[in-house]
Design a protein around this motif. Structure first.
Motif, PDB file in Angstrom:
ATOM      1  N   VAL A   7      44.820 -32.017  47.763  1.00  0.00           N
ATOM      2  CA  VAL A   7      43.379 -31.788  47.821  1.00  0.00           C
ATOM      3  C   VAL A   7      43.143 -30.308  48.080  1.00  0.00           C
ATOM      4  O   VAL A   7      44.002 -29.620  48.633  1.00  0.00           O
ATOM      5  CB  VAL A   7      42.715 -32.650  48.914  1.00  0.00           C
ATOM      6  CG1 VAL A   7      42.819 -34.137  48.571  1.00  0.00           C
ATOM      7  CG2 VAL A   7      43.333 -32.381  50.284  1.00  0.00           C
ATOM      8  N   SER A  38      37.098 -27.146  46.202  1.00  0.00           N
ATOM      9  CA  SER A  38      36.556 -28.207  45.350  1.00  0.00           C
ATOM     10  C   SER A  38      36.651 -29.498  46.140  1.00  0.00           C
ATOM     11  O   SER A  38      37.351 -30.443  45.767  1.00  0.00           O
ATOM     12  CB  SER A  38      37.348 -28.292  44.037  1.00  0.00           C
ATOM     13  OG  SER A  38      36.770 -29.195  43.143  1.00  0.00           O
ATOM     14  N   ASP A  87      35.064 -32.163  46.951  1.00  0.00           N
ATOM     15  CA  ASP A  87      34.750 -33.539  46.572  1.00  0.00           C
ATOM     16  C   ASP A  87      35.503 -33.991  45.323  1.00  0.00           C
ATOM     17  O   ASP A  87      35.246 -35.070  44.792  1.00  0.00           O
ATOM     18  CB  ASP A  87      33.243 -33.702  46.327  1.00  0.00           C
ATOM     19  CG  ASP A  87      32.449 -33.715  47.621  1.00  0.00           C
ATOM     20  OD1 ASP A  87      32.904 -34.370  48.585  1.00  0.00           O
ATOM     21  OD2 ASP A  87      31.391 -33.058  47.684  1.00  0.00           O
ATOM     22  N   SER A  88      36.433 -33.164  44.852  1.00  0.00           N
ATOM     23  CA  SER A  88      37.171 -33.527  43.645  1.00  0.00           C
ATOM     24  C   SER A  88      38.470 -34.236  44.000  1.00  0.00           C
ATOM     25  O   SER A  88      39.099 -33.942  45.014  1.00  0.00           O
ATOM     26  CB  SER A  88      37.474 -32.282  42.806  1.00  0.00           C
ATOM     27  OG  SER A  88      38.406 -31.455  43.475  1.00  0.00           O
ATOM     28  N   ASN A  89      38.868 -35.164  43.137  1.00  0.00           N
ATOM     29  CA  ASN A  89      40.145 -35.848  43.271  1.00  0.00           C
ATOM     30  C   ASN A  89      41.142 -35.185  42.326  1.00  0.00           C
ATOM     31  O   ASN A  89      40.865 -35.028  41.142  1.00  0.00           O
ATOM     32  CB  ASN A  89      39.991 -37.331  42.938  1.00  0.00           C
ATOM     33  CG  ASN A  89      41.318 -38.068  42.902  1.00  0.00           C
ATOM     34  OD1 ASN A  89      41.820 -38.394  41.827  1.00  0.00           O
ATOM     35  ND2 ASN A  89      41.886 -38.319  44.051  1.00  0.00           N
ATOM     36  N   ARG A  90      42.301 -34.782  42.854  1.00  0.00           N
ATOM     37  CA  ARG A  90      43.266 -34.005  42.077  1.00  0.00           C
ATOM     38  C   ARG A  90      44.346 -34.861  41.437  1.00  0.00           C
ATOM     39  O   ARG A  90      45.245 -34.339  40.776  1.00  0.00           O
ATOM     40  CB  ARG A  90      43.940 -32.948  42.967  1.00  0.00           C
ATOM     41  CG  ARG A  90      43.032 -32.179  43.883  1.00  0.00           C
ATOM     42  CD  ARG A  90      41.947 -31.431  43.170  1.00  0.00           C
ATOM     43  NE  ARG A  90      42.468 -30.387  42.308  1.00  0.00           N
ATOM     44  CZ  ARG A  90      41.704 -29.535  41.631  1.00  0.00           C
ATOM     45  NH1 ARG A  90      40.381 -29.635  41.692  1.00  0.00           N
ATOM     46  NH2 ARG A  90      42.240 -28.608  40.878  1.00  0.00           N
ATOM     47  N   THR A 102      41.608 -41.748  44.833  1.00  0.00           N
ATOM     48  CA  THR A 102      40.262 -41.593  45.402  1.00  0.00           C
ATOM     49  C   THR A 102      40.164 -40.490  46.454  1.00  0.00           C
ATOM     50  O   THR A 102      39.061 -40.075  46.800  1.00  0.00           O
ATOM     51  CB  THR A 102      39.781 -42.911  46.043  1.00  0.00           C
ATOM     52  OG1 THR A 102      40.682 -43.283  47.094  1.00  0.00           O
ATOM     53  CG2 THR A 102      39.707 -44.029  45.008  1.00  0.00           C
ATOM     54  N   THR A 132      39.922 -37.065  48.473  1.00  0.00           N
ATOM     55  CA  THR A 132      39.424 -35.709  48.256  1.00  0.00           C
ATOM     56  C   THR A 132      39.609 -34.917  49.545  1.00  0.00           C
ATOM     57  O   THR A 132      39.974 -35.479  50.591  1.00  0.00           O
ATOM     58  CB  THR A 132      37.929 -35.714  47.894  1.00  0.00           C
ATOM     59  OG1 THR A 132      37.157 -36.114  49.035  1.00  0.00           O
ATOM     60  CG2 THR A 132      37.639 -36.666  46.732  1.00  0.00           C
ATOM     61  N   TYR A 133      39.332 -33.628  49.485  1.00  0.00           N
ATOM     62  CA  TYR A 133      39.436 -32.816  50.701  1.00  0.00           C
ATOM     63  C   TYR A 133      38.473 -33.333  51.766  1.00  0.00           C
ATOM     64  O   TYR A 133      38.797 -33.341  52.957  1.00  0.00           O
ATOM     65  CB  TYR A 133      39.137 -31.348  50.383  1.00  0.00           C
ATOM     66  CG  TYR A 133      39.517 -30.390  51.492  1.00  0.00           C
ATOM     67  CD1 TYR A 133      40.783 -29.814  51.534  1.00  0.00           C
ATOM     68  CD2 TYR A 133      38.614 -30.054  52.503  1.00  0.00           C
ATOM     69  CE1 TYR A 133      41.145 -28.940  52.554  1.00  0.00           C
ATOM     70  CE2 TYR A 133      38.962 -29.179  53.523  1.00  0.00           C
ATOM     71  CZ  TYR A 133      40.229 -28.632  53.540  1.00  0.00           C
ATOM     72  OH  TYR A 133      40.574 -27.773  54.556  1.00  0.00           O
TER      73      TYR A 133
END
Length: 246
Positions: free
Chosen positions: A36, A40, A42-45, A117, A119-120
């Motif tokens: 994470v 970014s 709220d992004s899922n990596r 699912t 995220t940071y």
């Protein structure tokens, strides 16, 4: 002549046992592995071809690797555990360090987070505050605060281990008595680890590893308990005795 045959068979068996010793190590692959990043949040990596660990005090590039393993196939009281990952790139940089944390069972998300699912902003072991590292550094924040660590729910297993240069596909490992103790203390069949940079990094100097989707999964390796090795040795000797009796 029979004694000679028995001696030869036994010695051959023991020689084979010696040669097999390195292969006795067992491995458990990660069931969830991803990373994470704070810039970014709220992004899922998941699905990336890399997992990054980085801390950049001049920007907002906190990157954290998360790994989850089952422990049901790891013997109780195991020692000599090794957490192994494989470099995703080559980089000549050196004088870098990584640190390894274990996520305590006090964290309710320890066995609930998933690579698809996370995220940071919702990652276990982190308490994001929305403030970038450059600002926090200027305000005199501690390194744990800059990295948004939920220290109450984390156990530091390796405080700072050097790496560099990074060599494509080469194995990189963590091991410590604290890692052994953490896995042996597990009661719910799964453990989660976080990997972070232990010192300041620049934007292009992150530690970058392969995820399991690459075909080279992060794994926990260990050598079976001595009783298993002793049993194999006994079977070898029995085979030698059987040859003698014939």
């Amino acid at each position: 002549m029979r004694r000679l045959h028995w001696a030869i068979a036994t010695c051959a068996g023991l020689a084979c046992l010696t040669l097999l010793q390195p292969s006795l190590a067992a491995t458990v692959d990660a069931t969830h592995d991803t990373w994470v990043r704070e810039d970014s949040a709220d992004s899922n990596r998941n699905g990336n071809d890399q997992m990054n660990a980085r801390t950049d005090l001049d920007a907002d590039d906190n990157d954290v690797i998360l790994l989850r393993f089952p422990t049901t196939d790891i013997p109780a009281g195991v020692s000599g555990l090794s957490l192994n990952l494989y470099w995703q790139r080559s980089d000549s940089s050196s004088s870098n360090e990584l640190k390894l944390y274990g996520l305590n069972e006090t964290d309710t998300d320890e066995t609930a987070w998933t690579e698809s699912t996370v995220t940071y902003n919702n990652a276990p072991g982190l308490l994001p505050d929305g403030v970038d590292p450059a600002t926090e550094s200027g305000n005199g924040a501690t390194f744990d605060e800059i990295q948004d660590l939920d220290v109450a729910n984390l156990t530091l297993l390796v405080p700072g281990q050097g790496y560099g240069p990074q060599v494509l596909d080469e194995e990189y490992s963590f091991s410590s008595a604290a890692l052994d103790a953490f896995v042996n203390a597990d009661t719910n069949g799964e453990v989660t680890f976080l990997i972070l940079r232990a010192n300041e990094s620049t934007s292009g100097n992150q530690a970058r590893f392969w995820p399991k989707e690459s075909g080279t999964a992060p794994n926990l390796s260990f050598v079976p308990e001595p009783s298993s090795v002793a049993l194999l040795g006994l079977l070898t000797l029995v085979a030698g005795v059987a040859v003698r009796r014939r």
